[in-house]
Design a protein around this motif. Structure first.
Motif, short mmCIF file in Angstrom:
data_model
loop_
_atom_site.label_atom_id
_atom_site.label_comp_id
_atom_site.label_asym_id
_atom_site.label_seq_id
_atom_site.Cartn_x
_atom_site.Cartn_y
_atom_site.Cartn_z
N ALA A 69 0.83 -1.21 0.00
CA ALA A 69 0.00 0.00 0.00
C ALA A 69 0.86 1.26 0.00
O ALA A 69 0.59 2.21 -0.75
CB ALA A 69 -0.92 -0.01 1.22
N ASN B 70 -5.61 6.73 -3.15
CA ASN B 70 -6.66 6.10 -2.35
C ASN B 70 -7.37 5.01 -3.16
O ASN B 70 -7.60 3.90 -2.67
CB ASN B 70 -7.66 7.15 -1.88
N VAL C 87 -4.98 1.97 -3.68
CA VAL C 87 -4.80 1.16 -2.47
C VAL C 87 -6.07 0.39 -2.14
O VAL C 87 -6.02 -0.78 -1.72
CB VAL C 87 -4.34 2.03 -1.29
N ARG C 88 -7.22 1.01 -2.36
CA ARG C 88 -8.47 0.29 -2.14
C ARG C 88 -8.57 -0.93 -3.06
O ARG C 88 -9.14 -1.96 -2.67
CB ARG C 88 -9.67 1.22 -2.37
N GLY D 10 -6.79 4.43 1.55
CA GLY D 10 -7.23 3.09 1.19
C GLY D 10 -8.30 2.48 2.05
O GLY D 10 -8.81 1.40 1.73
#
Length: 272
Positions: free
Chosen positions: A51, A82, A85-86, A175
Motif C-alpha cells: 500500500a 486512495n 490502495v483500495r 485506502g
C-alpha cells in the motif's frame, strides 16, 4: 528549477530503515522534487508495504519532475492513491483483507491566480510534516489519531498522549474509505525553507528537542562551506531513533529550498 518569478534550488536527504523489531519495512518514501513524501503502511493489516509503495508510485506517475506542481494535481494524486490502495483490498475466507497507509508530504506548487509559488503541506494519518526555520522546529501537520482527538478535546495532555494505549490508533488513512479527507496547508516559499517529513517510527523514539538538536548540528556543520561533510540529516535522525530502540520502521525526508527572485543574484548559496 525555473518557476514563476524566479528560480528554486532543492537539497534533500532521505532514509528508510526497517528498525530493530519489525520483520518487514512497511514504509515507503520519495524525495524527488517537486514532491517529497513518506507513506507508512498500516501495521497489522494485509499488504501494508504494498500500500505504501503503491502510493509513492501513483505520485510519481501523476507529478512531473521538471516544474512546480499545482494544488489540484497533488490532491488528484492523493485521491488516485486512495483508489489504487483500495483496489489492493479483497474479500477472503477470513473476511475482508484491508490494505492501507498513512501519507505525509510537501509539494512545491504554483498556487495560481497571481499567488506565485508556495509549499503545500498535506497529510492523511499520523505521519508528520515539521517546518525547520531559523532553528525552530514546528509541527505543521495534525495527527489523525485517537489520542490527538483526546488532546483536542482537552481530555489528556500531549505528554500523556505519548504513552496512551491507543496511541497507534489512526482515524484516517489512504485506502480505508471510498473518499479520503486530506488536510492541506499553503506556506511561503520565499528565501530558504526547510521541512522534515517522517513516519511515527521517528517520533516514537525522539521528541522535538532531540530532533531539533540533530538538525541544528547539521546546520552548524555546514555554516562555513554550505556543504555537509558528515552523514546527512536523514541518516543522523534515523541512527538516533535506532539508538533509542528502533521499535518501528523509521522513514525520514529532510528537504530544503532556496528561492531566488528574477533579477537577483543567488550569491553564495546555502544549498551548495
Amino acid at each position: 528549477m525555473s518557476v514563476p518569478g524566479g528560480s528554486v534550488r532543492f537539497r534533500s536527504s532521505a532514509r528508510s530503515d526497517i528498525g530493530l523489531k519489525r520483520a518487514v519495512n512497511e514504509d515507503s518514501l520519495s524525495a524527488d522534487a517537486p514532491v517529497f513524501l513518506v507513506a507508512d503502511g498500516m501495521g497489522g493489516h494485509a499488504r501494508g508495504d504494498i500500500a505504501s509503495r503503491t502510493t509513492v508510485d501513483v505520485f510519481r506517475e501523476h507529478i512531473a519532475d521538471d516544474a512546480p506542481s499545482t494544488p489540484e494535481r497533488v490532491l488528484d494524486a492523493v485521491h488516485s492513491s486512495n483508489d489504487a490502495v483500495r483496489d489492493l483490498s479483497d474479500e477472503g475466507d477470513v473476511g475482508e483483507m484491508i490494505a492501507g497507509t498513512t501519507l505525509a508530504g510537501v509539494a512545491f506548487v504554483d498556487a495560481g491566480a497571481g499567488e506565485g509559488c508556495r509549499w503545500m503541506v498535506f497529510n492523511v494519518g499520523d505521519s508528520r510534516v515539521y517546518s525547520w526555520q531559523d532553528g525552530v522546529l514546528a509541527q505543521v501537520s495534525i495527527d489523525h489519531s485517537a489520542v490527538q482527538e483526546l488532546v483536542n478535546a482537552g481530555l489528556i495532555d500531549a505528554e500523556r498522549a505519548e504513552t496512551h494505549p491507543d496511541r497507534n490508533v489512526i482515524t484516517r488513512a489512504i485506502g480505508t474509505d471510498e473518499y479520503v479527507d486530506t488536510d492541506v496547508w499553503l506556506l511561503p516559499a520565499d528565501g530558504v525553507r526547510s521541512f522534515l517529513i517522517c513516519s511515527d517510527g521517528l517520533t516514537k523514539e525522539l521528541d522535538d528537542r532531540a530532533i531539533s538538536e540533530i538538525l541544528a548540528g547539521c546546520d552548524a556543520a555546514r555554516d562555513e562551506s554550505g556543504t555537509l561533510d558528515s552523514d546527512s540529516p536523514a541518516d543522523l535522525l534515523v541512527a538516533a531513533a535506532l539508538d533509542r530502540g528502533g521499535r518501528d520502521n523509521i522513514s525520514v525526508v529532510v528537504v530544503e529550498s532556496l528561492f531566488t527572485p528574477d533579477g537577483t543574484s543567488a550569491g553564495q548559496s546555502p544549498l551548495a
